[in-house]
Design an enzyme around this catalytic site. Sequence first.
Site, PDB file in Angstrom:
ATOM      1  N   HIS A 204      43.259  36.065  46.767  1.00  0.00           N
ATOM      2  CA  HIS A 204      42.498  37.033  46.054  1.00  0.00           C
ATOM      3  C   HIS A 204      43.133  37.663  45.121  1.00  0.00           C
ATOM      4  CE1 HIS A 204      43.623  39.925  49.212  1.00  0.00           C
ATOM      5  NE2 HIS A 204      43.054  40.815  48.469  1.00  0.00           N
ATOM      6  N   ASP A 205      44.361  38.597  45.536  1.00  0.00           N
ATOM      7  CA  ASP A 205      45.122  39.535  44.461  1.00  0.00           C
ATOM      8  C   ASP A 205      46.192  38.540  43.762  1.00  0.00           C
ATOM      9  OD1 ASP A 205      43.794  41.755  44.904  1.00  0.00           O
ATOM     10  OD2 ASP A 205      44.668  42.428  46.555  1.00  0.00           O
ATOM     11  N   LYS A 208      47.541  39.776  40.491  1.00  0.00           N
ATOM     12  CA  LYS A 208      48.264  41.008  40.437  1.00  0.00           C
ATOM     13  C   LYS A 208      49.669  40.584  39.684  1.00  0.00           C
ATOM     14  CE  LYS A 208      46.195  44.152  43.447  1.00  0.00           C
ATOM     15  NZ  LYS A 208      46.234  44.990  44.736  1.00  0.00           N
ATOM     16  N   HIS A 233      42.831  41.995  37.322  1.00  0.00           N
ATOM     17  CA  HIS A 233      43.744  41.125  38.269  1.00  0.00           C
ATOM     18  C   HIS A 233      42.492  39.931  38.551  1.00  0.00           C
ATOM     19  CE1 HIS A 233      42.412  43.614  41.702  1.00  0.00           C
ATOM     20  NE2 HIS A 233      42.600  42.717  42.365  1.00  0.00           N
ATOM     21  N   HIS A 257      35.920  39.572  43.861  1.00  0.00           N
ATOM     22  CA  HIS A 257      36.189  40.315  45.119  1.00  0.00           C
ATOM     23  C   HIS A 257      36.143  41.674  44.982  1.00  0.00           C
ATOM     24  CE1 HIS A 257      40.394  40.346  43.809  1.00  0.00           C
ATOM     25  NE2 HIS A 257      40.667  41.568  44.512  1.00  0.00           N
ATOM     26  N   HIS A 258      36.099  42.330  43.659  1.00  0.00           N
ATOM     27  CA  HIS A 258      35.857  43.558  43.189  1.00  0.00           C
ATOM     28  C   HIS A 258      34.309  43.994  42.934  1.00  0.00           C
ATOM     29  CE1 HIS A 258      39.894  45.243  44.531  1.00  0.00           C
ATOM     30  NE2 HIS A 258      40.228  44.234  43.856  1.00  0.00           N
ATOM     31  N   ASP A 286      38.887  42.955  52.531  1.00  0.00           N
ATOM     32  CA  ASP A 286      39.774  43.593  51.624  1.00  0.00           C
ATOM     33  C   ASP A 286      39.924  45.145  51.747  1.00  0.00           C
ATOM     34  OD1 ASP A 286      41.720  43.774  49.522  1.00  0.00           O
ATOM     35  OD2 ASP A 286      40.154  43.785  47.898  1.00  0.00           O
TER      36      ASP A 286
END
Length: 345
Positions: A204-205, A208, A233, A257-258, A286
């Site tokens: 998911h990240d 980054k 990201h 996801h954000h 998360d």
Amino acid sequence: MEARPQDDFEPRFDRAGTAGGGRILVIDDDEEVRYLLRYLLTHEGFDVDDAATREEAFDRLTANVPDVVLLDLHLSGRAGHEAIPMLRSDPRTRFVPVVMITGGATRKDKLDAIAAGVTDFLAKPFDGEELVARIRNLVRLKRYTDAFEEAQAVIIALAATIDARDPYTAGHSERVSYYAELLGRAIGVSAEDQRLLHFGGLFHDIGKIAIRDSVLLKPGKLTPEEFKEIQRHPVAGRDLLKDMRTLDAAIPIVYHHHERYDGSGYPEGLKGDSIPLLARIASVADVYDALTTSRPYRAAMTRHEALEVMEAERKKGWWDPELFDEFRAALESLPEGFLPGGEEA
Ligand SMILES: [Fe+2]
Ligand SMILES: [Fe+2]
């Protein structure tokens, strides 16, 4: 023009020492058969190893994983059958194609063998040409599987390096993967969706990777520009994964996801059920992991404290209320202080 995978595939993944043929393990208690196969296959450029008993075969298998196994069904009693589950349960050999050599095999023997995971059959006496052609195909298949596994392993390693850049997020992706799968199972998503939650959590990240250390690791408050950079990201993650056929189904998780249930999240500001379900699941996982692990500016929260904070956020409209309740209930199955993949908090 789109390149066919095979065009650039074979030379790159050819292993040294196999002369392009492949590594074959012959397991047969009949010495004559072993000799014949070894002679035939070596002549065709294969690298051949053989074993007369199951025990010998296990030693050979683990010492040097073959590309194809030729197995005698009647290897001392039922040993031939028993070898298959052993092969399939070991991660090193689970994708190795197994060709069963059958003399007087009954229909039932064959059906049992297929159910156990045999790839193909070969009747005695052999047609040498047919045998070689089939083995070549299976070696090719095995190399594709290897390439896939290698690519997947590289990506997983890559995902771990992202967490490793910041000591405060070490193991974060693995834990998000764990919590997301836990919640997915609790609400009864399909096995395929559970798999996507697993990979989506791990990656998911991944975007980054595109964020500079000076921003990602900045201990103080971020400027609005820096915050904007961090917020890129999910977009960077989507762009990284979009050409990977095995992972592109997890992109909605990575990309969304954000998002927040009330539309105040990013990158799209999606609202409510227009946010993909798996992304809503991952976002709860998360945030929970971020709260229950320590940060430079605060200690890790207990489960109770984290759920209080998330409850307040749920009231503000950030989290899918039903999912949040399911998550809270699912956490009760875990011991207090449990950290997936790590020590007690
Ligand atoms: Fe993120
Ligand atoms: Fe995260």
